[in-house]
Design a protein around this motif. Structure first.
Motif, PDB file in Angstrom:
ATOM      1  N   ALA A  41      28.213 102.323  25.273  1.00 38.29           N
ATOM      2  CA  ALA A  41      27.715 101.216  24.452  1.00 38.29           C
ATOM      3  C   ALA A  41      28.390 101.172  23.080  1.00 38.29           C
ATOM      4  CB  ALA A  41      26.202 101.339  24.293  1.00 38.29           C
ATOM      5  N   GLY A  42      28.464 102.326  22.398  1.00 39.52           N
ATOM      6  CA  GLY A  42      29.008 102.363  21.044  1.00 39.52           C
ATOM      7  C   GLY A  42      30.468 101.918  20.988  1.00 39.52           C
ATOM      8  N   TRP A  99      18.447 100.699  27.365  1.00 43.51           N
ATOM      9  CA  TRP A  99      18.517  99.774  26.258  1.00 43.51           C
ATOM     10  C   TRP A  99      18.074 100.452  24.970  1.00 43.51           C
ATOM     11  CZ3 TRP A  99      20.790  95.848  24.584  1.00 43.51           C
ATOM     12  CH2 TRP A  99      20.214  94.980  23.629  1.00 43.51           C
ATOM     13  N   LYS A 100      16.998 101.246  25.095  1.00 48.81           N
ATOM     14  CA  LYS A 100      16.450 101.933  23.937  1.00 48.81           C
ATOM     15  C   LYS A 100      17.469 102.939  23.385  1.00 48.81           C
ATOM     16  CE  LYS A 100      12.654 104.301  24.435  1.00 48.81           C
ATOM     17  NZ  LYS A 100      11.428 104.609  25.186  1.00 48.81           N
ATOM     18  N   ILE A 101      18.127 103.654  24.312  1.00 47.92           N
ATOM     19  CA  ILE A 101      19.123 104.651  23.876  1.00 47.92           C
ATOM     20  C   ILE A 101      20.322 103.964  23.231  1.00 47.92           C
ATOM     21  CG2 ILE A 101      20.651 106.499  24.660  1.00 47.92           C
ATOM     22  CD1 ILE A 101      18.801 106.911  27.033  1.00 47.92           C
ATOM     23  N   SER A 102      20.691 102.797  23.765  1.00 49.40           N
ATOM     24  CA  SER A 102      21.966 102.199  23.382  1.00 49.40           C
ATOM     25  C   SER A 102      21.911 101.295  22.168  1.00 49.40           C
ATOM     26  CB  SER A 102      22.527 101.362  24.537  1.00 49.40           C
ATOM     27  OG  SER A 102      22.599 102.119  25.697  1.00 49.40           O
ATOM     28  N   PHE A 103      20.715 100.868  21.802  1.00 51.31           N
ATOM     29  CA  PHE A 103      20.643  99.830  20.775  1.00 51.31           C
ATOM     30  C   PHE A 103      21.282 100.260  19.455  1.00 51.31           C
ATOM     31  CE2 PHE A 103      18.381  97.427  17.440  1.00 51.31           C
ATOM     32  CZ  PHE A 103      18.878  96.182  17.783  1.00 51.31           C
ATOM     33  N   LYS A 104      20.904 101.450  18.972  1.00 51.21           N
ATOM     34  CA  LYS A 104      21.449 101.915  17.699  1.00 51.21           C
ATOM     35  C   LYS A 104      22.953 102.192  17.787  1.00 51.21           C
ATOM     36  CE  LYS A 104      17.326 103.656  15.467  1.00 51.21           C
ATOM     37  NZ  LYS A 104      16.509 104.878  15.371  1.00 51.21           N
ATOM     38  N   GLY A 136      26.561 106.375  40.541  1.00 51.44           N
ATOM     39  CA  GLY A 136      25.943 105.175  41.084  1.00 51.44           C
ATOM     40  C   GLY A 136      25.362 104.266  40.021  1.00 51.44           C
ATOM     41  N   ARG A 137      25.776 104.483  38.743  1.00 53.97           N
ATOM     42  CA  ARG A 137      25.224 103.656  37.670  1.00 53.97           C
ATOM     43  C   ARG A 137      26.288 102.717  37.089  1.00 53.97           C
ATOM     44  NH1 ARG A 137      24.022 108.214  34.006  1.00 53.97           N
ATOM     45  NH2 ARG A 137      22.994 106.834  32.532  1.00 53.97           N
ATOM     46  N   ALA A 138      27.241 102.302  37.928  1.00 45.08           N
ATOM     47  CA  ALA A 138      28.323 101.447  37.448  1.00 45.08           C
ATOM     48  C   ALA A 138      27.787 100.149  36.858  1.00 45.08           C
ATOM     49  CB  ALA A 138      29.292 101.144  38.581  1.00 45.08           C
ATOM     50  N   GLY A 139      26.785  99.569  37.550  1.00 45.50           N
ATOM     51  CA  GLY A 139      26.235  98.296  37.104  1.00 45.50           C
ATOM     52  C   GLY A 139      25.642  98.407  35.698  1.00 45.50           C
ATOM     53  N   ARG A 140      24.949  99.519  35.459  1.00 46.53           N
ATOM     54  CA  ARG A 140      24.342  99.703  34.138  1.00 46.53           C
ATOM     55  C   ARG A 140      25.412  99.863  33.064  1.00 46.53           C
ATOM     56  NH1 ARG A 140      18.997 103.274  35.076  1.00 46.53           N
ATOM     57  NH2 ARG A 140      18.175 101.995  36.765  1.00 46.53           N
ATOM     58  N   ALA A 141      26.464 100.597  33.417  1.00 47.01           N
ATOM     59  CA  ALA A 141      27.548 100.787  32.445  1.00 47.01           C
ATOM     60  C   ALA A 141      28.196  99.439  32.130  1.00 47.01           C
ATOM     61  CB  ALA A 141      28.585 101.757  32.993  1.00 47.01           C
ATOM     62  N   LEU A 142      28.462  98.664  33.177  1.00 47.31           N
ATOM     63  CA  LEU A 142      29.088  97.354  32.953  1.00 47.31           C
ATOM     64  C   LEU A 142      28.154  96.442  32.177  1.00 47.31           C
ATOM     65  CD1 LEU A 142      30.652  96.853  36.497  1.00 47.31           C
ATOM     66  CD2 LEU A 142      31.916  97.063  34.363  1.00 47.31           C
ATOM     67  N   GLY A 190      19.394  98.659  40.580  1.00 48.52           N
ATOM     68  CA  GLY A 190      19.426  98.804  39.135  1.00 48.52           C
ATOM     69  C   GLY A 190      20.756  98.330  38.604  1.00 48.52           C
ATOM     70  N   LEU A 191      21.084  97.099  38.941  1.00 43.09           N
ATOM     71  CA  LEU A 191      22.373  96.547  38.539  1.00 43.09           C
ATOM     72  C   LEU A 191      22.504  96.470  37.038  1.00 43.09           C
ATOM     73  CD1 LEU A 191      23.716  93.606  40.671  1.00 43.09           C
ATOM     74  CD2 LEU A 191      24.817  95.729  39.998  1.00 43.09           C
ATOM     75  N   LEU A 192      21.384  96.175  36.391  1.00 44.07           N
ATOM     76  CA  LEU A 192      21.453  95.986  34.946  1.00 44.07           C
ATOM     77  C   LEU A 192      20.735  97.142  34.240  1.00 44.07           C
ATOM     78  CD1 LEU A 192      20.879  92.163  34.760  1.00 44.07           C
ATOM     79  CD2 LEU A 192      22.996  93.415  34.374  1.00 44.07           C
ATOM     80  N   PRO A 193      21.090  97.368  32.983  1.00 45.83           N
ATOM     81  CA  PRO A 193      20.444  98.451  32.234  1.00 45.83           C
ATOM     82  C   PRO A 193      18.936  98.226  32.163  1.00 45.83           C
ATOM     83  CG  PRO A 193      22.224  97.424  30.957  1.00 45.83           C
ATOM     84  CD  PRO A 193      22.069  96.633  32.202  1.00 45.83           C
ATOM     85  N   ASP A 194      18.157  99.296  32.304  1.00 48.91           N
ATOM     86  CA  ASP A 194      16.707  99.132  32.185  1.00 48.91           C
ATOM     87  C   ASP A 194      16.277  99.383  30.735  1.00 48.91           C
ATOM     88  OD1 ASP A 194      16.724 101.844  31.777  1.00 48.91           O
ATOM     89  OD2 ASP A 194      16.114 102.330  33.837  1.00 48.91           O
ATOM     90  N   TRP A 195      14.995  99.362  30.514  1.00 50.37           N
ATOM     91  CA  TRP A 195      14.453  99.452  29.157  1.00 50.37           C
ATOM     92  C   TRP A 195      14.878 100.745  28.470  1.00 50.37           C
ATOM     93  CZ3 TRP A 195      13.322  97.086  25.121  1.00 50.37           C
ATOM     94  CH2 TRP A 195      12.514  97.626  24.125  1.00 50.37           C
ATOM     95  N   ASN A 196      14.893 101.827  29.262  1.00 51.02           N
ATOM     96  CA  ASN A 196      15.235 103.123  28.708  1.00 51.02           C
ATOM     97  C   ASN A 196      16.696 103.148  28.224  1.00 51.02           C
ATOM     98  OD1 ASN A 196      14.589 105.713  27.974  1.00 51.02           O
ATOM     99  ND2 ASN A 196      15.380 106.570  29.894  1.00 51.02           N
TER     100      ASN A 196
END
Lengths: 503, 322
Positions: free
Chosen positions: A301-302, A246-251, A104-110, A238-244
């Motif tokens: 993300a990477g 984002w934190k994991i994905s930035f690097k 159910g996290r398709a939106g965050r992945a996209l 939660g269509l868009l990625p949340d702060w958490n």
């Protein structure tokens, strides 16, 4: 300062209404090409090429380049939603992106892939602008022996592409390597595994393999157990990625950006290899490698950042030396030549408006793509609510059209179905296919590099040890293999001790 | 009355059929889209040439001209495909000298030039020897002198074993008596960074494939296997000047399956001729480093017969038959 001044000239070119319009058309077509599985950038650019003959040079290249990097945005969409790579460079996105969708996290992945692509696109254009000429000089130093050592190192890491037992992933690597030998051998001209079928002279091709294993194989599995589809109905909040997230994905995004760009410069590398290497790297250095393959957002993300920045990287050999490393780059080269523009060291001096105009349009195009793709996420996610009975025939139709349109070959369609069955059987028996695909892409380049090296040295294997770069990578490979054996023993002993302490 | 009307109707219908039949045999050509099948991936010189010609041919023929890529298998996949299409002039294939070479190097593919109907030859580009800009040789003579003194020492990159450029390199060896170490790459593009980085000493390629890189200063041309100097690289010596009468090139010719009716062959040739001579395509030739030179269907047929002998001998002497 000089660069900044030139960039201003470029922005002035890119911001004319005509160029803005064509930039938008380019990225729009690119997004569509990316979303539609099998429809590739080279085919679309080829169709549009004659049309661009009548446009001013900068406008023509802005349009065609837009299709190229735009497709890298769209490619992840179907990977995430239905486990079918929209472009071959989005294969890796299937591994965790699709798992995220099932949770159910398709939106965050996209969302993370769109934002990751945006960051990668923008940073890599800066890299293209600043370091292209210097880097290109070093890139030609990478010859066959260097390539061999680099790929050797890459292949030893392939076990990281699956979460199952190492032995199973090595079996898949072996299968991928055998598959990679099919066709006319470049070095000796001998036919291998062609079964007297003329169309196999070129091998099966990457597209039928990945579309079969991921797309068709996934359909077979889903048809077997429709009940599992319920997981998709988890609310889409939660269509868009949340702060958490984002934190994991930035690097990972930043690492993917640099990796993709530099691998994109290498001849024979293209946009695909960087995505695999990025995934492997994130998993290797992750504190929780066990999350990979089960919906780890950094696994999306990477690689998605990597394929985007690789698309900028492929411009480096083209613009600095006039060497196209992919079919799309060859077409863009054709468009440049038709307009009387010679790519190479003199390009920036002789045609600053074209060079800087295109660079500037890539900044603008990336912003357009972000604006275009973020609102689309809601629509894409809603697509998952369509009952599977209606969705799967449509997916199959798109797969067939996509694979067929690539080379107008029916054998490709048959091959896709065949690999669909392979993909199905592999899932049933607990084998994972990513190592197979990784080996299938790398092994032909690897084998060629090995034999070219030996031809260069008249059969002396020392060529791999006397050159510093290959020697380093062969050393790293040995170190890596040695350390994993050592650590796995140590861990075993530790666990044994733990076990005995418990009892 | 009714009977008479029915009879009259029957007669007119018959008449109509009888009249329509010969009209159909000589129906207007072309009335459907014409497809040019390219045996290489999009972006190669044969692909670009077809895409440059297509819009001009549409103007002449009045129907869409579609370019379709069927790459791979040393161009045998596309040739085998076109060979089996109906010989109605609607499906053509564009080929290079590879057409004459595969008969000997890939006999299992079942492709020979006599299965095709020659239609048009629009131009060529000579093959030559290229090297990195700071290489120790500046002329063809210097290279050949070095290669003669050091047999097997010069590493020569080509675009694949058994391909046109590999055969060109073998032809140079046979004519001059030098011995190269051949290093095949997958296509012409990857051999260029290899020669720039010094991993191979020279590559065999054509002016059309490399002109922009020579102009851009990435590589330099040492010599050409052509009867006269090339207008795009006037400084490059020819082998003929040094006394070696060899000629290797890449060319753009168009064939249909065997049995395309004569008048259709001629109509298509006229279309190719007019398009190739148009201002737009002439400009394209100049950009590409291609030399415009036309051969009509008869001349092309004779040329192919000559090519067949040339390549057959070269490949047999070179021991390159499978």
């Amino acid at each position: 300062m000089d660069t900044l001044h030139s960039l201003m000239i470029g922005l002035a070119v890119a911001f004319t209404p005509t160029n803005l319009f064509y930039c938008f058309i380019g990225v729009l077509i690119g997004t569509l090409v990316g979303v539609l599985p099998g429809i590739g950038t080279a085919g679309s650019v080829a169709v549009l090429l004659p049309f661009t003959f009548g446009l001013p040079p900068a406008t023509a290249i802005i349009l065609l380049a837009g299709i190229w990097y735009g497709a890298m945005y769209g490619g992840s969409t179907t990977s995430i939603l239905v486990n079918i790579p929209g472009e071959s460079s989005s294969v890796v996105t299937c591994l965790d992106g699709y798992q995220m969708a099932r949770q159910g996290r398709a939106g965050r992945a996209l969302g993370i892939s769109a934002i990751g692509s945006f960051i990668a696109g923008t940073v890599s254009v800066c890299l293209l602008m600043l370091v292209a000429p210097v880097v290109a000089r070093y890139a030609v130093q990478i010859g066959p022996p260097e390539l061999f050592a680099l790929i050797l190192f890459g292949l030893t890491l392939s076990a990281y592409l699956s979460s199952g037992p190492v032995i199973k992933s090595f079996i898949m690597v072996a299968l991928g390597m055998i598959l990679g030998t099919q066709g006319i051998d470049t070095v000796s001209g001998v036919l291998r595994f062609t079964f007297n079928v003329n169309e196999f002279y070129e091998g099966v091709g990457i597209l039928p393999v990945i579309m079969g294993i991921y797309g068709v194989g996934e359909i077979f599995i889903n048809l077997e157990a429709t009940i599992q589809r319920d997981v998709f109905k988890v609310s889409i909040k939660g269509l868009l990625p949340d702060w958490n997230d984002w934190k994991i994905s930035f690097k990972p995004i930043l690492r993917g950006t640099f990796l993709g760009f530099f691998l994109g410069i290498l001849p024979a590398s293209g946009t695909l290899i960087g995505t695999f290497v990025s995934y492997i790297m994130e998993k290797r250095f992750s504190k929780h490698p066990e999350r990979f393959g089960k919906g780890a957002i950094e696994g999306v993300a990477g690689p998605e950042a990597a394929n985007n920045s690789a698309s900028s990287g492929t411009f480096v050999p083209l613009l600095t030396f006039g060497i196209p490393t992919t079919a799309t780059m060859a077409l863009i080269l054709g468009a440049l030549l038709i307009h009387g523009i010679t790519p190479g060291p003199l390009l920036i001096r002789n045609h600053p408006d074209v060079f800087w105009g295109v660079i500037a349009s890539m900044y603008i195009g990336n912003i357009m793509l972000l604006v275009l793709n973020l609102p689309l996420i809601g629509i894409w996610v809603r697509l998952l609510k369509v009952p599977y009975g209606i969705l799967f025939p449509l997916i199959l139709v798109f797969c067939v059209i996509g694979v067929y349109s690539n080379q107008n070959s029916l054998l490709d369609v048959t091959s896709m179905i065949f690999f669909g069955v392979i993909g199905y059987l592999a899932r049933k028996t607990g084998f994972e296919c990513a190592p197979l695909i990784f080996a299938y892409i790398l092994s032909p380049i690897w084998e060629e590099a090995f034999r070219q090296s030996l031809l260069m040295s008249q059969g002396d294997l020392g060529i791999f040890l006397t050159r510093p770069f290959p020697a380093t990578f062969i050393g790293l490979t040995l170190l890596f293999v040695g350390s994993s054996v050592f650590f796995s023993r140590k861990r075993k002993r530790f666990l044994e001790q733990l076990g005995s302490a418990d009892s | 009355m009714k009977k008479a009307a029915a009879f009259l109707f029957f007669v007119t219908a018959l008449l109509g059929v009888a009249l329509a039949a010969p009209a159909e045999a000589q129906e207007k050509f072309p009335k459907d889209p014409v497809t040019i099948v390219v045996p290489y991936a999009a972006g190669g010189s044969h692909d670009l040439m077809a895409r440059a010609l297509a819009p001009q041919m549409e103007k002449v023929l009045g129907v869409p001209v579609v370019v379709e890529n069927k790459p791979g298998g040393g161009s045998t996949i596309a040739c085998n495909y076109v060979k089996t299409t109906p010989p109605n002039g609607y499906t053509l294939v564009t080929v290079s000298p590879t057409m004459s070479i595969i008969k000997y190097t890939l006999p299992d593919s079942g492709v020979t030039f006599d299965q095709f109907e020659p239609i048009a030859y629009v131009g060529y580009s000579p093959q030559g020897v290229f090297t990195r800009t700071d290489a120790p040789w500046n002329t063809l003579k210097e290279l050949l002198d070095y290669a003669k003194a050091n047999p097997g020492k010069v590493k020569c990159g080509n675009a694949g074993h058994g391909g046109n450029f590999h055969m060109g390199a073998v032809g140079i060896e046979q004519a001059t008596g030098v011995k190269f170490t051949h290093i095949p790459f997958k296509g012409a593009a990857p051999s260029v960074p290899a020669v720039m980085g010094g991993h191979v000493d020279i590559i065999v390629s054509t002016i059309a494939d490399t002109l922009h890189m020579v102009k851009g200063g990435s590589i330099k041309v040492l010599g050409l296997a052509a009867p006269e100097r090339n207008k795009f690289a006037p400084d490059a010596q020819t082998f003929k000047e040094l006394g070696y009468d060899i000629e290797f090139s890449t060319y753009w010719s168009y064939l249909g399956p065997k049995g395309v009716p004569k008048e259709r062959v001629n109509a298509l040739y006229e279309a190719f001729k007019k398009s190739a001579e148009s201002k737009e395509v002439k400009e394209f030739f100049d950009m590409q480093g291609a030399t415009l030179s036309l051969k009509n269907p008869e001349e092309l047929k004779a040329y192919y017969l000559k090519e067949d002998v040339k390549w057959g001998r070269l490949i047999k002497e070179g021991g390159l038959m499978p």
